[in-house]
Design a protein around this motif. Sequence first.
Motif, short mmCIF file in Angstrom:
data_model
loop_
_atom_site.label_atom_id
_atom_site.label_comp_id
_atom_site.label_asym_id
_atom_site.label_seq_id
_atom_site.Cartn_x
_atom_site.Cartn_y
_atom_site.Cartn_z
N ARG A 50 90.08 96.99 34.97
CA ARG A 50 90.97 95.84 34.84
C ARG A 50 91.58 95.83 33.45
NH1 ARG A 50 90.16 89.69 34.70
NH2 ARG A 50 88.25 90.22 33.60
N LEU A 51 92.88 95.51 33.36
CA LEU A 51 93.60 95.50 32.09
C LEU A 51 93.28 94.21 31.35
CD1 LEU A 51 95.72 96.96 30.32
CD2 LEU A 51 97.48 95.62 31.50
N ILE A 52 92.50 94.30 30.25
CA ILE A 52 92.08 93.10 29.52
C ILE A 52 92.87 92.91 28.23
CG2 ILE A 52 89.78 93.09 30.52
CD1 ILE A 52 88.75 94.47 28.05
N ALA A 53 93.55 93.96 27.74
CA ALA A 53 94.41 93.84 26.57
C ALA A 53 95.44 94.94 26.64
CB ALA A 53 93.59 93.95 25.28
N ALA A 54 96.66 94.64 26.12
CA ALA A 54 97.73 95.62 26.24
C ALA A 54 98.77 95.36 25.15
CB ALA A 54 98.39 95.54 27.62
N SER A 55 99.66 96.34 24.96
CA SER A 55 100.77 96.18 24.02
C SER A 55 101.83 95.27 24.64
CB SER A 55 101.35 97.54 23.66
OG SER A 55 101.76 98.23 24.82
N GLU A 56 102.84 94.93 23.84
CA GLU A 56 103.78 93.86 24.20
C GLU A 56 104.52 94.12 25.51
OE1 GLU A 56 107.55 91.50 22.14
OE2 GLU A 56 106.69 93.28 21.20
N SER A 57 105.05 95.32 25.70
CA SER A 57 105.85 95.58 26.90
C SER A 57 105.02 95.44 28.17
CB SER A 57 106.47 96.98 26.83
OG SER A 57 105.45 97.96 26.73
N PHE A 64 96.77 113.83 30.01
CA PHE A 64 97.25 114.21 31.34
C PHE A 64 98.64 113.65 31.53
CE2 PHE A 64 94.71 110.36 31.62
CZ PHE A 64 95.55 109.48 32.29
N VAL A 65 99.30 114.09 32.63
CA VAL A 65 100.61 113.58 33.04
C VAL A 65 100.41 112.75 34.30
CG1 VAL A 65 102.94 114.18 33.78
CG2 VAL A 65 101.80 115.56 32.05
N HIS A 66 100.95 111.54 34.31
CA HIS A 66 100.83 110.68 35.47
C HIS A 66 102.22 110.38 36.01
CE1 HIS A 66 99.50 107.42 38.10
NE2 HIS A 66 98.26 107.82 37.86
N GLY A 67 102.38 110.50 37.32
CA GLY A 67 103.70 110.33 37.92
C GLY A 67 103.95 108.95 38.49
N ALA A 68 102.95 108.06 38.46
CA ALA A 68 103.13 106.73 39.03
C ALA A 68 104.04 105.88 38.14
CB ALA A 68 101.78 106.04 39.20
N ALA A 69 104.56 104.80 38.70
CA ALA A 69 105.51 103.96 37.97
C ALA A 69 104.90 102.61 37.62
CB ALA A 69 106.76 103.76 38.82
N GLN A 70 103.56 102.54 37.42
CA GLN A 70 102.96 101.26 37.08
C GLN A 70 103.51 100.73 35.77
OE1 GLN A 70 101.36 103.88 38.18
NE2 GLN A 70 99.52 103.40 39.34
N ALA A 71 103.86 101.67 34.86
CA ALA A 71 104.36 101.23 33.57
C ALA A 71 105.84 100.89 33.61
CB ALA A 71 104.13 102.33 32.53
N GLY A 116 95.19 92.74 35.64
CA GLY A 116 95.37 93.44 36.92
C GLY A 116 94.71 94.81 36.88
N ASP A 117 94.71 95.47 38.04
CA ASP A 117 94.07 96.78 38.14
C ASP A 117 95.09 97.90 38.34
OD1 ASP A 117 94.90 96.15 40.64
OD2 ASP A 117 92.98 96.51 41.63
N ALA A 118 96.31 97.70 37.79
CA ALA A 118 97.38 98.69 37.99
C ALA A 118 97.01 100.05 37.39
CB ALA A 118 98.69 98.18 37.37
N PHE A 119 96.17 100.06 36.36
CA PHE A 119 95.85 101.31 35.69
C PHE A 119 94.44 101.80 36.03
CE2 PHE A 119 98.98 99.12 33.06
CZ PHE A 119 99.93 100.11 32.87
N ALA A 120 93.82 101.23 37.01
CA ALA A 120 92.44 101.62 37.34
C ALA A 120 92.36 103.09 37.75
CB ALA A 120 91.89 100.73 38.46
N ALA A 121 93.36 103.56 38.51
CA ALA A 121 93.32 104.95 38.99
C ALA A 121 93.69 105.95 37.90
CB ALA A 121 94.28 105.12 40.17
N LEU A 133 94.03 98.50 27.35
CA LEU A 133 92.58 98.47 27.22
C LEU A 133 91.99 98.03 28.56
CD1 LEU A 133 90.06 98.68 25.38
CD2 LEU A 133 90.39 96.23 24.84
N LEU A 134 91.12 98.87 29.13
CA LEU A 134 90.56 98.64 30.46
C LEU A 134 89.07 98.36 30.35
CD1 LEU A 134 92.25 101.64 32.33
CD2 LEU A 134 93.20 99.38 31.91
N ASP A 135 88.60 97.43 31.24
CA ASP A 135 87.17 97.18 31.27
C ASP A 135 86.48 98.21 32.17
OD1 ASP A 135 87.74 96.45 33.84
OD2 ASP A 135 87.23 94.33 33.59
N ARG A 136 85.20 97.99 32.42
CA ARG A 136 84.42 98.96 33.18
C ARG A 136 84.99 99.19 34.58
NH1 ARG A 136 79.14 100.35 32.12
NH2 ARG A 136 78.94 98.51 30.77
N GLU A 137 85.57 98.14 35.19
CA GLU A 137 86.13 98.25 36.54
C GLU A 137 87.60 98.67 36.54
OE1 GLU A 137 84.25 95.62 35.59
OE2 GLU A 137 82.48 96.44 36.63
#
Length: 585
Positions: free
Chosen positions: A205-212, A235-242, A221-226, A199-203
């Motif tokens: 930023r990750l404000i809620a997430a699942s356990e892993s 879509f398909v995303h190739g980054a390794a943030q997860a 953090g802003d790992a998922f902002a992009a 769950l991301l806010d307007r900017e």
Amino acid sequence: MSIARLLLIAFLLLNFLASAVLAGLSFFASRQALATEIGLNLGQDAAMLMEQIDMLLFERLQNVHSWSHLDIMQEARLGDVDKRLAGFLAEIRSGYGDAYREVFYADPAGKVVASSDPGRIGQPLPERAVWVETRVPIGEVFLRLPTADALDLWVRAPVDNRYGPGLIGDLYGAVDLAGIFRLFDQTERSEPGGKRVALLDREGRLIAASESLRQGGLLLGDAFAAWRGDGATQFVHGAAQAGQGPVLAGYAVSRGYQGYPGVGWSLLVFQSTEQAFRPIRNLLWLFSLAFLLTGLLAGVAARIVARRIARPLVALGDWARSGVKAAPPVRPDGGTREVRELGAAFGQMVDNLEQSRQQVIHAAKLAVVGEMAAIMAHEVRTPLGVLHTSAQMLRREADLSPEGREMTRFILEESSRLERLVSTLLECARPRPPKRQPQDVHAILRRVAELLAAQARKKSIAFEWRLAAQDAVVPCDEELLMQVFLNLILNAIQILSPGSRIGLRSQGDARKLVVEVIDDGPGVPVEYRQRVFDPFFTQREGGIGLGLAVTRQIVESHGGGIEVAESAWGGAAFAVGLPRGAEAS
């Protein structure tokens, strides 16, 4: 290399290539279809979860705003000396279970006056992040996002002073995110391999997430902002943030709830491609096994087919070698349809060669006959001219008897007929080359029709004109072309019965001009259409069969062609094609 081995290799290569292409296309098509289906499901999951988050947040905002307008809130003006407000806030906190971590009231100075937690009363309000203003259907509230030391949402609603101007303080509700975390964890554990929820806010930023993701230390953090990209729902995303390589992701944006516009949050649900495409990899193994089995079966079938094709081809080769001998070859039977067609084609070629040989012999004979005809015509013409002149002079005798005049007329008519026959023989034996000049073929047709108009009128034959060609000028010999149309039209007049009609048609394009002479007479039988232009072939009584032969010679000397068919009136149709430009030479 034998044909059987060549066919075997070609068949196997073709089979393996086709199988590989089909397997590859099936694999990638299935992979793409599965990716689309999984992406659609992820997008639907994201939209459903975002809708639940909007509903939950609306309830929390609406609750705090409603409580701030209760009469009991006015107790805070006196500092809640009898603790009635604190007791009320404790009852609210208890009644909503774990929805709120704490509910408290603070005065304008930032001092906590009443709280569901007695230990906070009298303490100053801690400093937190910037408040975000949002609206509910009946007013406005303020929201603060979680911080590193407190993973909860703070909702603030101003408390109005009912007995004077301004505000008397603010009511706060600390919303516990544990309920949202449990919802996300339930989604992650819903299937093997798990889905990740963020769950991301307007900017961004990750404000809620699942356990892993929480265990990975990615919260706040802003790992998922992009990842929000252009707002695509999947879509398909190739980054390794997860921490799991490329992923398929579903994306949804907050749409508000019952008049609550939302605060611009968005939600991601994603799954690793390795886990998502595991069924496709299993399918690839099945494709590979089927590919090998198909190859083995194709090898056996190819050997049988190759031998079946090669055997009649060998027999056909033996027959082809025997075809050059004097004895007629024995045609092989059996084999595939193509081999039988090849045998039939070879037999037709042998027959055509024999026919060509006969035609060459016939042409040679005609050439000898033509030379003899030219010599005879030359020797006959002089005495024939003397005979014709003598008959003309004898006819002038005044005392010639009626019987003598009749005999003289016979001599003149027959000598004229012989003169025409001699001229035709000479033209057929040694036709002169055409002297080409640009001529209007329509004008030539009209002059020929004028010359034959008297003969046509005697039999009440009408000419019908339909000269559709826009440009009728072609390079030709006017005299020879007049002879062509004289022969065609005169033949029609001679064979037609009284009251018939002759049609003159023309059409053309940039390459050639086509002139048709048609009639409504008996026509030319199909079996005679190939022979009608041969010398000395005729169906008309008294004819010698040279007119159409000379006609074809003239047309072909112009680089054109002539054909005979059935006309639209049921009679004969002669079509003369004359080239316009370079083809004429």
